[in-house]
Design an enzyme around this catalytic site. Structure first.
Site, PDB file in Angstrom:
ATOM      1  N   LYS A 157      50.837  30.803  51.582  1.00 41.13           N
ATOM      2  CA  LYS A 157      52.299  30.711  51.662  1.00 41.13           C
ATOM      3  C   LYS A 157      52.981  31.581  50.598  1.00 41.13           C
ATOM      4  O   LYS A 157      52.889  31.303  49.402  1.00 41.13           O
ATOM      5  CB  LYS A 157      52.702  29.247  51.461  1.00 41.13           C
ATOM      6  CG  LYS A 157      54.188  29.008  51.377  1.00 41.13           C
ATOM      7  CD  LYS A 157      54.880  29.065  52.726  1.00 41.13           C
ATOM      8  CE  LYS A 157      56.382  28.864  52.579  1.00 41.13           C
ATOM      9  NZ  LYS A 157      57.097  29.139  53.831  1.00 41.13           N
TER      10      LYS A 157
ATOM     11  N   LYS B  40      55.942  24.623  63.908  1.00 45.15           N
ATOM     12  CA  LYS B  40      56.884  23.701  64.569  1.00 45.15           C
ATOM     13  C   LYS B  40      56.237  23.100  65.823  1.00 45.15           C
ATOM     14  O   LYS B  40      56.320  21.890  66.062  1.00 45.15           O
ATOM     15  CB  LYS B  40      58.173  24.433  64.965  1.00 45.15           C
ATOM     16  CG  LYS B  40      58.986  24.921  63.763  1.00 45.15           C
ATOM     17  CD  LYS B  40      60.344  25.449  64.194  1.00 45.15           C
ATOM     18  CE  LYS B  40      60.929  26.388  63.145  1.00 45.15           C
ATOM     19  NZ  LYS B  40      60.996  25.833  61.783  1.00 45.15           N
TER      20      LYS B  40
ATOM     21  N   GLY C 160      65.765  25.238  56.056  1.00 43.56           N
ATOM     22  CA  GLY C 160      66.331  25.632  54.763  1.00 43.56           C
ATOM     23  C   GLY C 160      67.556  26.516  54.937  1.00 43.56           C
ATOM     24  O   GLY C 160      68.485  26.488  54.120  1.00 43.56           O
ATOM     25  N   ASN C 161      67.586  27.295  56.005  1.00 40.53           N
ATOM     26  CA  ASN C 161      68.716  28.198  56.234  1.00 40.53           C
ATOM     27  C   ASN C 161      69.946  27.483  56.768  1.00 40.53           C
ATOM     28  O   ASN C 161      71.022  28.059  56.841  1.00 40.53           O
ATOM     29  CB  ASN C 161      68.315  29.319  57.186  1.00 40.53           C
ATOM     30  CG  ASN C 161      67.223  30.165  56.558  1.00 40.53           C
ATOM     31  OD1 ASN C 161      67.292  30.481  55.375  1.00 40.53           O
ATOM     32  ND2 ASN C 161      66.205  30.500  57.324  1.00 40.53           N
TER      33      ASN C 161
ATOM     34  N   LYS D 296      57.553  22.179  56.082  1.00 44.59           N
ATOM     35  CA  LYS D 296      58.502  21.070  56.171  1.00 44.59           C
ATOM     36  C   LYS D 296      58.501  20.386  57.548  1.00 44.59           C
ATOM     37  O   LYS D 296      58.785  19.192  57.646  1.00 44.59           O
ATOM     38  CB  LYS D 296      59.914  21.499  55.782  1.00 44.59           C
ATOM     39  CG  LYS D 296      60.694  22.250  56.840  1.00 44.59           C
ATOM     40  CD  LYS D 296      61.969  21.542  57.216  1.00 44.59           C
ATOM     41  CE  LYS D 296      62.684  22.201  58.367  1.00 44.59           C
ATOM     42  NZ  LYS D 296      62.042  23.177  59.224  1.00 44.59           N
TER      43      LYS D 296
END
Lengths: 334, 334
Positions: free
Chosen positions: A129, A296, A11-12, A234
């Site tokens: 979250k 991840k 997102g960044n 994600k």
């Protein structure tokens, strides 16, 4: 036959922390990311793109909150769908323009994507979250009057759509704004739009899908989908996308160059390559943080084990190409 | 070989005027619309869906305006993309669930769609489409200080992205809130994602595309796309979608049962069937209002003339099936 790769943008990569997130800023950042993706396309890779949406959904939630007396706020499944449209459009147009400049005739399309989770996911019983802004005690109490619950004990009440998304937790021990809304972040099982996405990818289209971890939906009564007030990681959802399109490579692009052992400590050590067995061991030993590198690595392990992928890579956006060639970044192999 | 049909749903089929537009309300309305579409699918039609987004983009603009000190508002191309995600998701999930209940295995997917307009469209010189809330003189003057222009003379200044979308016009002669923002509503030329959409439709997927008239983009410097602060008429864009997928039928669903001659007058008369020549004559005679029935009829004429479609139909949502069979609604034929 070109190699198929799923690229997950953080997102960044789209809205930097220090930016307010204007349209111009986001397009500019996306241009940087798409320049990297273009390198892969030119090398002949068959690229599928997914992306985060944290900053964008955060902004949308602020807007919804501030206008809630006039406009009914949407739950997080709908917010997720909106950011998929927004970011998908920006990536799609940027990439199309780069392809046009290079006289490469490859279609690009964004597919609105739902990701199915289990209705029995443990996260529904204790949402994990944090989303939206940090809140002061006063602000949290004000929301309590509107139906939110502060620091509730784990339980089954979050399972119902109406209840989920209405929990506030103290996420910092101290400070002026220690509270935050928390929503369930269930584990993704499968991409609902697999068939359409696969058919597009097979026809040669560069597909943008499963943005923001996908729109979270649960399946009930023989396959009926129901959107839920939560958000899916994600990278884990990106892995399911990689499964759906039979990718050989799953590339997670983030803002650090390597995955580290003993990250942040004096003896930290970058990992250039590790096997799934090693990755599992390091994970168990606590080398990867739950909220950041952990998911991840889990996604990478799953890609090799469940999707039978050739390699999963965690690397920095700037050095994506070099990472695929094994010169930098962290590669996980069977 | 099944007949291919493009169905255009009005924005009010999704959020009714009297509703606030909660998530539940919108899903409920979409269920009604999808029940109609299911009838067509069961008859063997190969359905492509487009939809309006007026109420949804209006709500999003209110949210953006109220939070603008905290979150930078997005221009209308991005707002359009967001509503495509939102409404596409809702239609897609609803239809998928109905197909699942009927044990029909047909994929459904929403494709984020840009629609190309000419950079020389006359509407850029005198924006015509009112968007967002009605404003009082005081509110309009406040926006003037932020860079908006009130009642400007026609000119070329709206062509630049930065300028467009910053015009306020008096849209009612009197009343407490006679002003409204106006944006360009240029004529659609083609669907940018034609190839991807066609490939999905050809593979048997029910596609939702070009929502809200599509994301308006202009082409410059040999095909480079640039989003613009405007909005395209959804029926005219729907016609371009029908062209893109080689549809035989273009069906515009609205809230009235027929197109009328002398609409609203004592001698008003429903039209069951008319030729393109008749439609053009009636249009010239002023039977169809510029802001409502006019663009629909123009889209229908264009579908027959330019897309070589078999028939274009304007009908009420409730009687869509009967209208296709020629029993009600207004059918335009070559």
């Amino acid at each position: 036959m070109s190699k198929r790769i799923v690229v997950a943008l953080g997102g960044n990569a789209i809205k930097k922390r220090e930016e307010r997130g204007t349209c111009e800023e986001q397009f500019r950042n996306i241009e940087t990311a798409c320049n990297v993706i273009m390198k892969l396309i030119k090398e002949g890779y068959n690229v599928v793109i997914t992306h985060g949406n944290g900053p964008q959904s955060g902004n949308l939630m602020i807007q919804q909150e501030m206008a809630k007396k006039k406009v009914p706020p949407m739950p997080m499944d709908v917010v997720g769908a909106m950011t998929q449209g927004q970011i998908g459009y920006m990536i799609q147009q940027t990439l199309q323009n780069m392809l046009t400049r290079e006289k490469m005739n490859i279609p690009v399309a964004t597919v609105i994507t739902q990701v199915v989770v289990s209705k029995d996911d443990p996260d529904f019983e204790d949402p994990s979250k944090p989303v939206g802004e940090y809140l002061s005690e006063e602000e949290a109490k004000k929301l309590e009057k509107e139906g939110y619950i502060i620091n509730p004990p784990p339980g089954k009440m979050y399972k119902e759509k109406k209840m989920a998304g209405h929990v506030i937790k103290r996420v910092k021990p101290n400070g002026e704004r220690p509270f935050r809304r928390v929503v369930p972040s269930p584990d993704p099982i499968r991409i609902a739009e697999t068939e359409a996405i696969r058919s597009l990818v097979d026809s040669g289209t560069i597909v943008i899908a499963s943005g923001g971890g996908g729109i979270p939906v649960m399946e009930k009564d023989g396959g009926i989908l129901l959107g839920l007030n939560g958000v899916i990681d994600k990278d884990k959802a990106g892995e399911r996308l990689a499964e759906a399109v039979n990718a050989e490579i799953f590339l997670i692009l983030t803002d650090i160059e390597y995955v580290y052992l003993n990250y942040g400590k004096e003896n930290q050590k970058p990992i250039l390559k590790m096997s799934v067995a090693e990755a599992k061991k390091y994970l168990e030993e606590g080398h990867f943080l739950a909220g950041s590198m952990g998911p991840k690595i889990l996604a990478c392990i799953r890609f090799i084990e469940e999707a039978k992928g050739k390699k999963a890579i965690v690397a920095s956006l700037e050095k994506a190409k070099e990472a695929i060639d094994g010169k930098t970044g962290t590669t996980i192999v069977p």
